[in-house]
Write an enzyme that holds these catalytic residues in place. Sequence first.
Site, PDB file in Angstrom:
ATOM      1  N   ASP A  72      -4.408   5.357   0.160  1.00 32.36           N
ATOM      2  CA  ASP A  72      -4.843   4.143   0.856  1.00 32.36           C
ATOM      3  C   ASP A  72      -5.717   4.478   2.074  1.00 32.36           C
ATOM      4  OD1 ASP A  72      -4.931   1.795   2.378  1.00 32.36           O
ATOM      5  OD2 ASP A  72      -2.744   1.590   2.566  1.00 32.36           O
ATOM      6  N   HIS A 115      -0.861  -0.880   6.999  1.00 31.05           N
ATOM      7  CA  HIS A 115      -1.493   0.330   6.438  1.00 31.05           C
ATOM      8  C   HIS A 115      -1.462   1.490   7.428  1.00 31.05           C
ATOM      9  CE1 HIS A 115      -3.135  -1.958   3.023  1.00 31.05           C
ATOM     10  NE2 HIS A 115      -3.214  -2.937   3.908  1.00 31.05           N
TER      11      HIS A 115
END
Length: 572
Positions: free
Chosen positions: A206, A380
């Site tokens: 990610d 994130h």
Amino acid sequence: MVLESKTKPFTTINKDVTKVFALGGLEEIGKNTYVIEQGNEIIIIDAGVKFADATMPGIEAVIPDYSYLKENRHKIKGIFVTHGHEDHIGGIPYLLKEIDDIPKIYAPNLAAALIRYKIKDKGVKTKTKIETVDGNSVIKTNKFIISFYAVNHSIPDAFGVCVMTSNGTIVSTGDYKFDWTPLGHKADIDKMSLMGQKGVTLFLADSTNAEVTGYTMTETIVVKRISELFAKAKGRILISTFASNVHRIQEIIEVATKHNRKVIVVGRSLERIINVIRQMGHLKVSDSSFIKPEESKKYENHQIVIICTGSQGEPMAALSRIANREHHKIKIIPGDTVIFSSSAIPGNRADVERVVNKLTRLKAIVEENSPLNWLHTSGHASQEEQKLMLNLIKPKYFMPMHGDYRMLKTHKETAIAVGMKEENVFICANGDAIIINNGECYLSDKRIPADPIYVDGGKDMSGVTTAAVIRDRQILSKDGLIAIVVSIDSQNNKLLAPPTFISRGSFYVRDAAPLVSEAISLVTKAINEVLKSERPTFNSIKNSIKSTLAPFIFKKKRRNPIIIPVILNKIK
Ligand SMILES: [Zn+2]
Ligand SMILES: [Zn+2]
């Protein structure tokens, strides 16, 4: 033979190579769809959607081109879902519509519930079974052994995926961050480290926050701060957050209950997700904690919390309508506390400011996220967490995923900073295929079709037409349309009457009489010239109308409307 094998090692030495590619998710945030193929087997990791923005008028959603999967449908063993966010599951109904014989979807608990809801909601008929998986699940096919490991994110039941093949192990993080005091499950650090020790050939991670230095702050601090504001507030509380941040929504509801406040939910996306998590027993509050807006009169102001959509200042969302005094059920009462448990996505800042100003004018106390007022944190990983992850997994090859080009590039630099070889990091675009052959990775010279498909109110359109249709809509929404209706006698090549001028959304014809008559005389002259020529065709008439009118309108009105010549042919 030997020479040839040097130039094409993966096709001549070993036919059983593993191919890894993205149909969506690279150079963008959205429509994550990663594919792993070996021999006669394909597995798909996530099948997401991307929401259309203001530059795509009339478009409902953007999905990947599934044609490669359609052509190879007999190979597909299943879709392996990392978590329940739209950019990971939103494409599933569209994919199942196109390929109705995918045997199984493997998904963690909450994602499975959301997928079932989605399939039903979109009315998709499918034989595909949904199987719930967790950190202990192992799925074996002939070519792959697939397992999951828990990661921290902003939604319950988020996992990374590990795929073992005869050519090496592939690990994907899904969406992740490291949060040592998470609201949901703990990240499975042991398993990450174990995978690293056993050896990971290709790693996909990610990149959303690749450009953010430091660490992503824990959700626990945000909830603590929200809790403090709840304790302080004397009137009602309105709180707005992303419907995707399920952990936060859960906590807000639980904090509200602790402070003896009843919860009113306003906004479709929030109502939907709260219904699903209530049905699943994710909420440790009783049903009597929720009330309808109409019931609020029965309670004092300090006994009410309104959770609403619109944290980005979206004009149609609940909070904007409340701020504009346009919401039919909720009106601001002076002394209300409005909490933005969110941060403005770049580009939305001005809209948020507008809503904040209006709320303040209505005498609400507005609390926004800031470095001193922690009301939001990302789902994130920031740079330091990305370094930790790379140190745990220790991959031989790395493909940054889930991010715009710049984020992928920065993630590459982070990987190099922790010791990866530059040539072992692949910055790929959707459709680029990485070949793994016996522990080594190469970029294939063959690309997979991976253009975006624009979904237009249920029907999808593809390819060149699509881009052209969207371009037309952009022009229409900005510069409008002008139609010129011409009736001619094509046997005698004569114009029967002066052309008619129709404008929609371009400028108001009644206020522009001199301009319109000038335009008509110019067009008339142009048409007559074509009619006088040797072989006038409908096309040449249409072209002359466009080429005369377009520069004229631009010169006078600084606009580039779509010009549609309509020719009526009168034959006596
Ligand atoms: Zn996510
Ligand atoms: Zn995502």
